[in-house]
Scaffold this motif. Structure first.
Motif, PDB file in Angstrom:
ATOM      1  N   LEU A 170      -8.172  46.985  47.456  1.00  0.00           N
ATOM      2  CA  LEU A 170      -7.359  46.347  46.422  1.00  0.00           C
ATOM      3  C   LEU A 170      -7.505  47.031  45.067  1.00  0.00           C
ATOM      4  N   GLY A 171      -8.497  47.897  44.937  1.00  0.00           N
ATOM      5  CA  GLY A 171      -8.672  48.623  43.689  1.00  0.00           C
ATOM      6  C   GLY A 171      -9.170  47.759  42.541  1.00  0.00           C
ATOM      7  N   LEU A 172      -9.863  46.664  42.872  1.00  0.00           N
ATOM      8  CA  LEU A 172     -10.411  45.768  41.856  1.00  0.00           C
ATOM      9  C   LEU A 172     -11.899  46.039  41.697  1.00  0.00           C
ATOM     10  N   LYS A 173     -12.454  45.663  40.566  1.00  0.00           N
ATOM     11  CA  LYS A 173     -13.863  45.897  40.294  1.00  0.00           C
ATOM     12  C   LYS A 173     -14.582  44.570  40.133  1.00  0.00           C
ATOM     13  N   VAL A 174     -15.635  44.385  40.948  1.00  0.00           N
ATOM     14  CA  VAL A 174     -16.441  43.175  40.853  1.00  0.00           C
ATOM     15  C   VAL A 174     -17.235  43.209  39.552  1.00  0.00           C
ATOM     16  N   GLY A 175     -17.222  42.075  38.839  1.00  0.00           N
ATOM     17  CA  GLY A 175     -17.905  42.005  37.560  1.00  0.00           C
ATOM     18  C   GLY A 175     -19.128  41.121  37.610  1.00  0.00           C
ATOM     19  N   SER A 176     -19.174  40.099  36.771  1.00  0.00           N
ATOM     20  CA  SER A 176     -20.364  39.270  36.625  1.00  0.00           C
ATOM     21  C   SER A 176     -20.336  38.074  37.572  1.00  0.00           C
ATOM     22  N   SER A 177     -21.492  37.416  37.677  1.00  0.00           N
ATOM     23  CA  SER A 177     -21.588  36.231  38.522  1.00  0.00           C
ATOM     24  C   SER A 177     -22.529  35.223  37.879  1.00  0.00           C
ATOM     25  N   THR A 178     -22.332  33.959  38.247  1.00  0.00           N
ATOM     26  CA  THR A 178     -23.205  32.876  37.807  1.00  0.00           C
ATOM     27  C   THR A 178     -23.743  32.184  39.048  1.00  0.00           C
ATOM     28  N   ARG A 179     -25.064  32.015  39.108  1.00  0.00           N
ATOM     29  CA  ARG A 179     -25.680  31.480  40.322  1.00  0.00           C
ATOM     30  C   ARG A 179     -26.547  30.259  40.041  1.00  0.00           C
ATOM     31  N   LYS A 180     -26.573  29.382  41.017  1.00  0.00           N
ATOM     32  CA  LYS A 180     -27.484  28.244  41.004  1.00  0.00           C
ATOM     33  C   LYS A 180     -28.271  28.284  42.299  1.00  0.00           C
ATOM     34  N   ILE A 181     -29.600  28.240  42.193  1.00  0.00           N
ATOM     35  CA  ILE A 181     -30.461  28.298  43.361  1.00  0.00           C
ATOM     36  C   ILE A 181     -31.111  26.941  43.563  1.00  0.00           C
ATOM     37  N   SER A 182     -31.067  26.435  44.785  1.00  0.00           N
ATOM     38  CA  SER A 182     -31.631  25.116  45.065  1.00  0.00           C
ATOM     39  C   SER A 182     -32.263  25.093  46.447  1.00  0.00           C
ATOM     40  N   ALA A 183     -33.225  24.208  46.621  1.00  0.00           N
ATOM     41  CA  ALA A 183     -33.829  23.960  47.927  1.00  0.00           C
ATOM     42  C   ALA A 183     -33.139  22.757  48.547  1.00  0.00           C
ATOM     43  N   GLU A 184     -32.749  22.872  49.801  1.00  0.00           N
ATOM     44  CA  GLU A 184     -31.985  21.831  50.472  1.00  0.00           C
ATOM     45  C   GLU A 184     -32.627  21.473  51.802  1.00  0.00           C
ATOM     46  N   LYS A 185     -32.275  20.308  52.289  1.00  0.00           N
ATOM     47  CA  LYS A 185     -32.619  19.947  53.658  1.00  0.00           C
ATOM     48  C   LYS A 185     -31.603  20.586  54.603  1.00  0.00           C
ATOM     49  N   PRO A 186     -32.002  20.918  55.821  1.00  0.00           N
ATOM     50  CA  PRO A 186     -31.065  21.547  56.737  1.00  0.00           C
ATOM     51  C   PRO A 186     -29.956  20.591  57.169  1.00  0.00           C
ATOM     52  N   ASN A 187     -28.723  21.110  57.197  1.00  0.00           N
ATOM     53  CA  ASN A 187     -27.613  20.312  57.710  1.00  0.00           C
ATOM     54  C   ASN A 187     -27.335  20.724  59.158  1.00  0.00           C
ATOM     55  N   ASP A 188     -26.292  20.165  59.728  1.00  0.00           N
ATOM     56  CA  ASP A 188     -26.003  20.439  61.146  1.00  0.00           C
ATOM     57  C   ASP A 188     -25.706  21.916  61.389  1.00  0.00           C
ATOM     58  N   ASN A 189     -24.994  22.558  60.470  1.00  0.00           N
ATOM     59  CA  ASN A 189     -24.697  23.984  60.637  1.00  0.00           C
ATOM     60  C   ASN A 189     -25.957  24.835  60.555  1.00  0.00           C
ATOM     61  N   ASP A 190     -26.864  24.480  59.645  1.00  0.00           N
ATOM     62  CA  ASP A 190     -28.127  25.217  59.546  1.00  0.00           C
ATOM     63  C   ASP A 190     -28.894  25.136  60.862  1.00  0.00           C
ATOM     64  N   GLN A 207     -22.623  30.227  43.870  1.00  0.00           N
ATOM     65  CA  GLN A 207     -22.237  31.154  42.824  1.00  0.00           C
ATOM     66  C   GLN A 207     -20.731  31.194  42.615  1.00  0.00           C
ATOM     67  N   THR A 208     -20.357  31.581  41.411  1.00  0.00           N
ATOM     68  CA  THR A 208     -18.988  31.985  41.106  1.00  0.00           C
ATOM     69  C   THR A 208     -19.053  33.440  40.667  1.00  0.00           C
ATOM     70  N   VAL A 209     -18.110  34.240  41.150  1.00  0.00           N
ATOM     71  CA  VAL A 209     -18.103  35.673  40.854  1.00  0.00           C
ATOM     72  C   VAL A 209     -16.755  36.056  40.247  1.00  0.00           C
ATOM     73  N   SER A 210     -16.809  36.853  39.205  1.00  0.00           N
ATOM     74  CA  SER A 210     -15.595  37.276  38.497  1.00  0.00           C
ATOM     75  C   SER A 210     -15.352  38.771  38.690  1.00  0.00           C
ATOM     76  N   LEU A 211     -14.116  39.169  38.515  1.00  0.00           N
ATOM     77  CA  LEU A 211     -13.785  40.585  38.415  1.00  0.00           C
ATOM     78  C   LEU A 211     -14.117  41.050  37.003  1.00  0.00           C
ATOM     79  N   ASN A 212     -14.102  42.358  36.786  1.00  0.00           N
ATOM     80  CA  ASN A 212     -14.448  42.840  35.458  1.00  0.00           C
ATOM     81  C   ASN A 212     -13.375  42.520  34.420  1.00  0.00           C
ATOM     82  N   ASP A 213     -12.206  42.027  34.879  1.00  0.00           N
ATOM     83  CA  ASP A 213     -11.177  41.589  33.929  1.00  0.00           C
ATOM     84  C   ASP A 213     -11.302  40.098  33.597  1.00  0.00           C
ATOM     85  N   GLY A 214     -12.355  39.460  34.139  1.00  0.00           N
ATOM     86  CA  GLY A 214     -12.628  38.068  33.815  1.00  0.00           C
ATOM     87  C   GLY A 214     -12.091  37.052  34.810  1.00  0.00           C
ATOM     88  N   ARG A 215     -11.219  37.449  35.723  1.00  0.00           N
ATOM     89  CA  ARG A 215     -10.673  36.495  36.698  1.00  0.00           C
ATOM     90  C   ARG A 215     -11.729  36.138  37.743  1.00  0.00           C
TER      91      ARG A 215
END
Length: 239
Positions: A170-190, A207-215
């Motif tokens: 697609l010719g897009l550039k991955v930019g910044s990201s914001t992450r939240k780390i947490s400990a969880e109990k296992p669910n059915d998929n886990d 996390q949410t991840v943006s392109l270098n153009d901010g989208r």
């Protein structure tokens, strides 16, 4: 200069560990031998080994030397892995395979629309994948991506690296990201896909991840069994 030199040597040794040249539980060459190989001082080698120890890639045994960690590929910087993409992170470190468990196009839920900064009438990809490293389940990844930003994604592409597709096709550039780390109990998929037991902790990185153009192009949750990954943050104060 010692500071840059010790990091360079640590990177060389780390590459040998992650490529399999130095195997789990193998003793490393002595500090004297490493100093001779890299034509530097034992003080610099000591700092390099300290760096690797901080990353949990090696262990020390008093009077015996330094050894490769029993399972060095599990001591990964998940903060880094989410940014680079799992495929990029594991290049030359093992065989990575992906099972696409779900691939749908639908309208976003309210929270998803808010995280992606889109309207609730903008369609999104809903991709749920199991990533395996050397045939062992490593992570469950659930990604939501808006069609208004990422086009032409399909299930076949999702079997490989979506990030490579975004940047190379697609010719897009991955930019910044914001992450939240947490400990969880296992669910059915886990329990089903990561072989978690009822009392096994699960590490979740949202996390949410943006392109270098901010989208914003991704809102995701990645889940790891407690013994299949770790968060490593190393702060080096350089003077």
């Amino acid at each position: 200069m010692i500071i840059s030199r010790y990091k360079d040597i640590a990177k060389h040794i780390q590459d040998r560990i992650q490529s399999g040249e130095y195997k789990p539980n193998q003793i490393l060459p002595s500090q004297k031998d490493l100093a001779n190989e890299f034509q530097t001082s034992r003080v610099t080698i000591q700092k390099s080994l300290d760096e690797l120890s901080n990353k949990n890639l090696i262990t020390r045994k008093q009077g015996s030397g330094s050894f490769v960690a029993p399972n060095p590929l599990s001591t990964l910087d998940i903060l880094s892995s989410q940014y680079e993409g799992t495929t990029q992170l594991f290049r030359n470190k093992g065989t990575l395979t992906t099972n696409v468990l779900k691939f749908d196009i639908r309208l976003p839920q309210k929270k998803e629309a808010e995280k992606l900064n889109i309207s609730d009438t903008t369609p999104v990809y809903d991709v749920f994948r199991l990533r395996n490293l050397n045939d062992d389940p490593y992570e469950l990844d659930h990604s939501i991506m808006p069609l208004s930003v990422i086009t032409d994604l399909n299930e076949k592409i999702a079997e490989g690296s979506i990030y490579n597709f975004i940047e190379n096709n697609l010719g897009l550039k991955v930019g910044s990201s914001t992450r939240k780390i947490s400990a969880e109990k296992p669910n059915d998929n886990d329990k089903k896909y990561l072989d978690c037991k009822n009392d096994d902790p699960v590490l979740q990185v949202s996390q949410t991840v943006s392109l270098n153009d901010g989208r914003i192009f991704e809102y995701s949750h990645t889940r790891h069994r407690y013994d299949k990954g770790s968060i490593i943050v190393v702060n080096n104060i350089e003077k």
